[in-house]
Design a protein around this motif. Sequence first.
Motif, PDB file in Angstrom:
ATOM      1  N   GLU A 190       0.841  -1.200   0.000  1.00  0.00           N
ATOM      2  CA  GLU A 190       0.000   0.000   0.000  1.00  0.00           C
ATOM      3  C   GLU A 190       0.875   1.247   0.000  1.00  0.00           C
ATOM      4  OE1 GLU A 190      -3.184  -0.196   2.916  1.00  0.00           O
ATOM      5  OE2 GLU A 190      -3.782  -2.195   2.260  1.00  0.00           O
ATOM      6  N   PHE A 194       0.865   3.920  -2.928  1.00  0.00           N
ATOM      7  CA  PHE A 194       0.546   5.322  -2.598  1.00  0.00           C
ATOM      8  C   PHE A 194       1.653   6.252  -3.102  1.00  0.00           C
ATOM      9  CE2 PHE A 194       0.868   9.029   0.119  1.00  0.00           C
ATOM     10  CZ  PHE A 194      -0.436   9.426   0.350  1.00  0.00           C
TER      11      PHE A 194
ATOM     12  N   ARG B 241      -3.420   8.451  14.493  1.00  0.00           N
ATOM     13  CA  ARG B 241      -4.727   8.598  13.840  1.00  0.00           C
ATOM     14  C   ARG B 241      -4.789   9.893  13.034  1.00  0.00           C
ATOM     15  NH1 ARG B 241     -10.624   7.204  15.033  1.00  0.00           N
ATOM     16  NH2 ARG B 241     -10.473   6.302  12.941  1.00  0.00           N
ATOM     17  N   GLY B 245      -5.398   9.739   9.136  1.00  0.00           N
ATOM     18  CA  GLY B 245      -6.490  10.540   8.581  1.00  0.00           C
ATOM     19  C   GLY B 245      -5.996  11.363   7.392  1.00  0.00           C
ATOM     20  N   VAL B 247      -3.425  10.619   5.547  1.00  0.00           N
ATOM     21  CA  VAL B 247      -3.123   9.639   4.495  1.00  0.00           C
ATOM     22  C   VAL B 247      -4.392   9.277   3.724  1.00  0.00           C
ATOM     23  CG1 VAL B 247      -2.581   7.196   4.131  1.00  0.00           C
ATOM     24  CG2 VAL B 247      -1.085   8.594   5.571  1.00  0.00           C
ATOM     25  N   LEU B 248      -5.456   8.959   4.454  1.00  0.00           N
ATOM     26  CA  LEU B 248      -6.676   8.492   3.797  1.00  0.00           C
ATOM     27  C   LEU B 248      -7.341   9.616   3.013  1.00  0.00           C
ATOM     28  CD1 LEU B 248      -7.871   6.146   6.663  1.00  0.00           C
ATOM     29  CD2 LEU B 248      -7.094   5.421   4.390  1.00  0.00           C
ATOM     30  N   GLU B 250      -5.645  12.082   1.566  1.00  0.00           N
ATOM     31  CA  GLU B 250      -4.797  12.240   0.374  1.00  0.00           C
ATOM     32  C   GLU B 250      -5.093  11.122  -0.629  1.00  0.00           C
ATOM     33  OE1 GLU B 250      -2.607  14.800  -0.132  1.00  0.00           O
ATOM     34  OE2 GLU B 250      -2.103  14.031  -2.117  1.00  0.00           O
ATOM     35  N   ALA B 251      -5.296   9.903  -0.113  1.00  0.00           N
ATOM     36  CA  ALA B 251      -5.576   8.764  -1.002  1.00  0.00           C
ATOM     37  C   ALA B 251      -6.873   8.985  -1.767  1.00  0.00           C
ATOM     38  CB  ALA B 251      -5.650   7.469  -0.197  1.00  0.00           C
ATOM     39  N   ALA B 262      -6.798   1.596   6.018  1.00  0.00           N
ATOM     40  CA  ALA B 262      -8.109   2.071   6.476  1.00  0.00           C
ATOM     41  C   ALA B 262      -8.614   1.222   7.633  1.00  0.00           C
ATOM     42  CB  ALA B 262      -9.104   2.027   5.314  1.00  0.00           C
ATOM     43  N   ASP B 265      -6.561   1.928  10.776  1.00  0.00           N
ATOM     44  CA  ASP B 265      -7.006   3.227  11.303  1.00  0.00           C
ATOM     45  C   ASP B 265      -8.231   3.040  12.209  1.00  0.00           C
ATOM     46  OD1 ASP B 265      -7.204   6.168  11.404  1.00  0.00           O
ATOM     47  OD2 ASP B 265      -8.980   5.880  10.167  1.00  0.00           O
TER      48      ASP B 265
ATOM     49  N   ARG C 241     -19.190   7.138  -2.088  1.00  0.00           N
ATOM     50  CA  ARG C 241     -17.916   7.474  -1.439  1.00  0.00           C
ATOM     51  C   ARG C 241     -18.014   8.804  -0.702  1.00  0.00           C
ATOM     52  NH1 ARG C 241     -11.906   6.741  -2.595  1.00  0.00           N
ATOM     53  NH2 ARG C 241     -11.952   5.916  -0.459  1.00  0.00           N
ATOM     54  N   LYS C 252     -14.985   9.550  13.448  1.00  0.00           N
ATOM     55  CA  LYS C 252     -13.785  10.010  14.146  1.00  0.00           C
ATOM     56  C   LYS C 252     -14.179  10.919  15.303  1.00  0.00           C
ATOM     57  CE  LYS C 252     -10.672  10.095  10.707  1.00  0.00           C
ATOM     58  NZ  LYS C 252      -9.799  10.737   9.722  1.00  0.00           N
ATOM     59  N   PRO C 259     -14.976  -0.927  11.190  1.00  0.00           N
ATOM     60  CA  PRO C 259     -13.964  -1.598  10.368  1.00  0.00           C
ATOM     61  C   PRO C 259     -14.422  -1.963   8.958  1.00  0.00           C
ATOM     62  CG  PRO C 259     -14.680  -3.000  12.209  1.00  0.00           C
ATOM     63  CD  PRO C 259     -15.217  -1.625  12.460  1.00  0.00           C
ATOM     64  N   ALA C 262     -15.061   1.107   6.666  1.00  0.00           N
ATOM     65  CA  ALA C 262     -13.812   1.704   6.193  1.00  0.00           C
ATOM     66  C   ALA C 262     -13.208   0.878   5.067  1.00  0.00           C
ATOM     67  CB  ALA C 262     -12.820   1.832   7.345  1.00  0.00           C
ATOM     68  N   LEU C 263     -13.315  -0.418   5.198  1.00  0.00           N
ATOM     69  CA  LEU C 263     -12.737  -1.304   4.184  1.00  0.00           C
ATOM     70  C   LEU C 263     -13.542  -1.230   2.894  1.00  0.00           C
ATOM     71  CD1 LEU C 263     -10.482  -3.359   3.827  1.00  0.00           C
ATOM     72  CD2 LEU C 263     -11.998  -5.084   4.791  1.00  0.00           C
ATOM     73  N   GLN C 266     -12.771   1.721   0.863  1.00  0.00           N
ATOM     74  CA  GLN C 266     -11.583   1.541   0.024  1.00  0.00           C
ATOM     75  C   GLN C 266     -11.920   0.737  -1.232  1.00  0.00           C
ATOM     76  OE1 GLN C 266      -8.457   2.972   0.472  1.00  0.00           O
ATOM     77  NE2 GLN C 266      -9.578   4.097   2.025  1.00  0.00           N
TER      78      GLN C 266
END
Lengths: 290, 290, 290, 290
Positions: A190, A194, B241, B245, B247-248, B250-251, B262, B265, C241, C252, C259, C262-263, C266
Motif C-alpha cells: 500500500e 501510494f 490517527r 487521517g 493519508v486516507l 490524500e488517497a 483504512a 485506522d 464514497r 472520528k 472496520p 472503512a474497508l 476503500q
Amino acid sequence: MSINVAFIGLGAMGYPMAGHLSNAGFNTTVYNRTEATATSWVNEYAKGSLKVTPRLAAIEANVVLLCVGNDDDVRSVVYGEDGVLAGMSAGDILIDHTTTSAELARELFQAANDLGIQFLDAPVSGGQAGAQNGKLTVMLGGNEQTYDAVIPLLNCYSQKHQLMGLSGSGQLTKMVNQICIAGIVQGLSEALHFAGKAGLDPTQVVDVISKGAAQSWQMENRSSTMIKGEFDFGFAVDWMRKDLGIVLDEAKTNGANLPITALVDQFYGQVQANGGRRFDTSSLITLLNK
Amino acid sequence: MSINVAFIGLGAMGYPMAGHLSNAGFNTTVYNRTEATATSWVNEYAKGSLKVTPRLAAIEANVVLLCVGNDDDVRSVVYGEDGVLAGMSAGDILIDHTTTSAELARELFQAANDLGIQFLDAPVSGGQAGAQNGKLTVMLGGNEQTYDAVIPLLNCYSQKHQLMGLSGSGQLTKMVNQICIAGIVQGLSEALHFAGKAGLDPTQVVDVISKGAAQSWQMENRSSTMIKGEFDFGFAVDWMRKDLGIVLDEAKTNGANLPITALVDQFYGQVQANGGRRFDTSSLITLLNK
Amino acid sequence: MSINVAFIGLGAMGYPMAGHLSNAGFNTTVYNRTEATATSWVNEYAKGSLKVTPRLAAIEANVVLLCVGNDDDVRSVVYGEDGVLAGMSAGDILIDHTTTSAELARELFQAANDLGIQFLDAPVSGGQAGAQNGKLTVMLGGNEQTYDAVIPLLNCYSQKHQLMGLSGSGQLTKMVNQICIAGIVQGLSEALHFAGKAGLDPTQVVDVISKGAAQSWQMENRSSTMIKGEFDFGFAVDWMRKDLGIVLDEAKTNGANLPITALVDQFYGQVQANGGRRFDTSSLITLLNK
Amino acid sequence: MSINVAFIGLGAMGYPMAGHLSNAGFNTTVYNRTEATATSWVNEYAKGSLKVTPRLAAIEANVVLLCVGNDDDVRSVVYGEDGVLAGMSAGDILIDHTTTSAELARELFQAANDLGIQFLDAPVSGGQAGAQNGKLTVMLGGNEQTYDAVIPLLNCYSQKHQLMGLSGSGQLTKMVNQICIAGIVQGLSEALHFAGKAGLDPTQVVDVISKGAAQSWQMENRSSTMIKGEFDFGFAVDWMRKDLGIVLDEAKTNGANLPITALVDQFYGQVQANGGRRFDTSSLITLLNK
Ligand SMILES: NC(=O)C1=CN([C@@H]2O[C@H](COP(=O)(O)OP(=O)(O)OC[C@H]3O[C@@H](n4cnc5c(N)ncnc54)[C@H](OP(=O)(O)O)[C@@H]3O)[C@@H](O)[C@H]2O)C=CC1
Ligand SMILES: NC(=O)C1=CN([C@@H]2O[C@H](COP(=O)(O)OP(=O)(O)OC[C@H]3O[C@@H](n4cnc5c(N)ncnc54)[C@H](OP(=O)(O)O)[C@@H]3O)[C@@H](O)[C@H]2O)C=CC1
Ligand SMILES: NC(=O)C1=CN([C@@H]2O[C@H](COP(=O)(O)OP(=O)(O)OC[C@H]3O[C@@H](n4cnc5c(N)ncnc54)[C@H](OP(=O)(O)O)[C@@H]3O)[C@@H](O)[C@H]2O)C=CC1
C-alpha cells in the motif's frame, strides 16, 4: 564422520540443504519423487547416492530429513510400506523441515515415538538463497536431547537454530513468522502504491524511510523488485497461502484473533486467481497497481 | 555564525530540536503556547530567548521553524496578526516540521511565496529519542536552493535529510512511512498475540525470527514492550490517527487504494475508545490480548 | 394554496421533487446552476418559474428547498450575495435535502437562526425512482414546530418522513443507512461471486435464499443486475464514497468503530479507479468477478 | 401412508423436524446420541419409536434423515458397523439436513451410491423457529428423481425446497446464504453502534430506514434484540464459525475471493474468545459496543 543421513525431497530448499550435508562429510542418501532431480543431485555432489523409495533411502540412515510440500505430502513419504518409518530403526532421528501444521508434527512425533524413533519438527526460513548459502534459520520442536544430537547437521545449512519447545513448537514459531510477513508485505504494498499515486520517486522514498520505524526486511529486500514489478522469484504465493491456511486453522484451535492475516490471505487468493500462483509474496502490490 | 532562528512549538519534538540549534551556535528565539515550557527551555539552553507571540519570535529570524500539532495548529501560528508570516520578511525561510497534509504544505508555500518568503515542508521521523539525540530523518518538499540553504540547520538534529520534490513532497513521503508502519504493527500484534495463544515464549520467538523475512524495526524496538504490555511512551495513537487521517484523505485525492491502512485506522480508533489515546502505536496488540 | 416554494438544484433527485411540489399546487420557483435544466423543468411543469441565482429564487419563497451535491455545493448556494440566505426573510424555512455532514447541518441551522430563519436537514433515501414516484423517505433534524409546518410539502414526494432529533439528526440517520448498505452490498457481492465460482445458478440461489435470514432489499432489487453485470443506473459510487467519507469523518468525532465500512469505502475507491465512478453501488462485485 | 422414516439427531432442529414427520403420519423411528432426548421425543410424539444405534434406526426405514453437527459428526453416524449405511438397503434414500462441506456431500453420495442407496444433501435455513413451525427452507443437491420422491416428506417441515443441482449443490447454496449474512450482520452492527454513538434513538432509526435500501431480514428480526443487548437465543456463533470455516475452505478450492467474509469470521472468533460461543450471530455488535 560416520553418520549416515537420508534426505527426502530435493526441491528448491532440500536440494542445496542435502548438498551442504554431503559437503560437510555426512554420507548422504537422497530420495526425490521425480528421480531426474535425484540423479542431478548425485552427479553434482558426487559422494551421495539415490534410492527409489523413501524407505530404501532411510534404511541405512541414522538421521532422516524431510523437506517436501504440505501435510499430505509429508504423510505420503513417512507412512506406508515405502515410507521412511518403514525403513528406520529404534534410536534413529527423523527431522521434518517442511512447513506443516503443528498437528501433523505432534502426530509424527507420536508415530515415530511408538517405534522408538525421535522426531523433530524443524521448519526453516531464509528462502532458497538461505538454503543455497547455508544461512537458514531453523525453528525446532521436540526433545532437547534429540535437538542436541542433530546440531552438527543443522550447522551445515543454518546460521541460527533454536529449540522452541515440545513437538509442534517449531511449526508454531514458523506460523508467527508468516503472520508478521503478511502484515508487512501488505503495508509495504500500500505504501509503494501510494508513493506512485502521489508522484514520488518510490526508490528515493524507500531510501529515506528505510532506516526508521517503517523499516523491514521486506522493504530492504523486496521494494526494488516491487517497484519494477518483478515477481518471478522468491517465496511463491501458493506456499504462502498454504502457510496462512495452516495459521488460520491453528488460530481456530488456539483462539487467536487474526483479522489482517485473514484478509491478506484472501488478497493472496486474488493474486492466485489473477495467475500469480508462482509469484513471490511481494506480488500483493499487483492488486493495487493496475 | 550570525544566523538567527526562531522555533515555534516546544513539544516532545520541538524542545530538543530547538536545543540542538542553540547548542550549535544559532541565535535561537523560541515561542511556545504554554509559556512555562519556553521558560524552561530558555533556562536549560541559556543562550536563547523567548517571545510571547509567533510574530515576535519571527521578527529577527532569518529562518523560522515550526513543530506543532496538526494542520489547524500550524495555521494558527502562521497566519493572523500574531502569526509568523506577520513577522517575517522577504528572503526569509519558513520550515514546517509538523506532520500535516500535503495540501497545507502547498498552501503555505504559496502564502509564503506571495511575501517573498521561501517555504519547506519538512516532517520528521525518529521519535522523541531521535529528536533528543539529534538523529532524526527529515523529508523535505520545496525548492532545491532553499533546501541547500538550510542544510546546516538540519544537520544539527538529523542524521538524514532529503529533498523529495516540490512543495508537499516531504509530507507525502511521511505518509508513505506511516502506511508501512500501520501494516507492520498490526501484523506484529497478531503474530505476538498468536505466539501467546500458541503457548510459545514470545521473546524467544522474536529472537529466532528477527533476522529473516519477518524482521522489522518495530519487531526489534517494540516487541519486548508489547510482550510486557507497556505502552506508556513513544508515538501516541492520537498522532497516528491524525497521520492516517491525512493519508486516507490524500488517497481519496490521488486515487490510491489502502484497504489495510483504512482498517488499521479503525483499530486505532478502538484503542482510543478504550482509553489509549496517549499509548504508543504498538498498543494495537491490546485489542487482541484481553 | 398560497405557499411559495423555491427549489435549488434540479438534479436526478431535485427535478422530480420540485415537480411534485408544483403538481401539488405550490407556487414553485426553481434555480439550477446549469440553466438549461431549469428551462426544461419550467416547460415540463408549466406553472413554475426559474430564476438565475439562488437568492432571486428565494426572495418570494416561504420555504426554500435544496438538493445539490456535497457540503461545499450547499455552501455555495446558501451563502454569499447570491445565496439563498441573502434572499430569505425572518420566519421563512430552509430545508436541505442534500446528503451532507451533520456539522454542516448544525452550521446552517445556526446561520439561519441568526437571521430568524428555521432550518431542517432532510436527507432522503429511495433513489431517483423514489423521487420520481414520490415515494422517498425523508430523515429530518431540527425543531418539531418547523417540521410540523412543512409536512404538507414533504407529503408531496415522500411516503415516510420522520423528525429524528435536533439539527444534524437527519444527516446522522442517513449515515446509519449508508453503513448498513456498505456491509450488505459487499456481503451480497461475495455471495454471488462465490455462487458463480461454485457453478450454481445464481438466480436460482437468490430465489431460494431470499425469504430467509440472508434477505435484503439489495438482494431483491440488485442481485439480478449484479448477475448480469449491469451497473449503468442507480446510486452512483461517487455519491456513495462522498457519503462514506462523511460517515468516517463523523465516526472520528463520535468515536464509533467501523472496520467493515472503512474497508468497503476503500473497495469503492478501487471501483472508481477502475472507471466506475457513475456505476451503481452494487458494482462492488466487479472487483471480485474479473 | 406406509413409508417408514428414521431421523438421526434430535437437536434444536432435528427434534421438531422429526416431530412434523410423525405428525404427518410417517412411521418415524429416531436415534439420538443422548438417549434421554430420544425418550422425550417418543413420549411427546407417541407414535414413534427409538433405537439405540443409527444402524438399528435405519433398518426398517425407506428414508433416513440426518441432522447432526458437523462433517465428522455426520461421518460418525453414517459409517461403521453402527452407522446408518450398515442398516440401509438398495433403493433406500438418505437425506442429510446437517450443514456440512460440499465435499462430504459428494463423498456420501458416492458411498451411498455404491450400495444402491440414493443420497441428497439438504441443509436448511429458517432456524429453530422455522423447524418448530414447519417453515424451513431446504436447499438440495442430488438427482431429480430422488428429490421428487421425498417431496412429501420435505413438505412436512418446509415452506420452500428446491433442488439446486448435482450432489453438493445444496451445501453450496447454504454457503452463499451464510456469506450474505456475514456482511449484513456486521454492517448492521456497525450501523447500530454508530447510531448509539451519534446519540440517535436506534429504534426510531431502524423504523425509518427499514423500508429502503438498507433493509434486511436481520434488521427486521434482530435489530431490536441487538439494541437491547440480548443474544441468548437464535443461531449460535459456534455454528456460524463452523459454516464460515466450510465456506472459506470451499473458496480456497473454487477460487472465490471473500475478503469481508474472512474478516467477519475472525470477528466471530473474537466473540467466541469473549465467551459468546452460544450467542446468536447478531452478537457481532458486542465487539463494538463496550
Ligand atoms: N512525538 C513523536 O514521536 C513524533 C511527532 N511527530 C509530529 O511532530 C509534531 C509535534 O509532535 P510532538 O512534539 O510530539 O507534540 P507535543 O504534543 O509534544 O507538542 C506540540 C507542540 O505544539 C504546540 N501547539 C500545538 N497546537 C498549538 C496551537 N494551536 N498553537 C500554538 N502551539 C500549539 C504545543 O504547545 P503547548 O506546549 O502549549 O501545548 C507544543 O509545543 C506533530 O505533528 C507530530 O505528528 C513526528 C514524528 C515523531
Ligand atoms: N441519486 C440518488 O439516488 C440519491 C441522491 N441523494 C443525494 O442527493 C443529492 C443530489 O443527488 P442527485 O440529484 O442524484 O445529483 P445530481 O448530480 O443529479 O444533481 C446535482 C444537482 O446539484 C446541482 N449542483 C451541484 N453542485 C452545485 C453547486 N456547487 N452550485 C450549484 N448547484 C450545484 C447540480 O447542478 P447542475 O445541473 O448545474 O450540475 C444539480 O442540479 C446528493 O447529495 C446525493 O448524495 C440521496 C439519495 C439518493
Ligand atoms: N440451530 C439452527 O438455527 C440451525 C442449525 N443448522 C444446522 O443444523 C445442524 C444441527 O443444528 P442444531 O440442531 O441446532 O444442533 P444441536 O446442537 O441442537 O443438535 C445437534 C444434534 O446432533 C447430535 N450429534 C452431534 N454430534 C453427534 C455425533 N458425533 N454423533 C451422534 N450424534 C451427534 C446431537 O446429539 P446429542 O443430543 O447427543 O448432543 C444432537 O442431537 C448443524 O449442522 C447446524 O449448522 C442449520 C440451520 C439453522
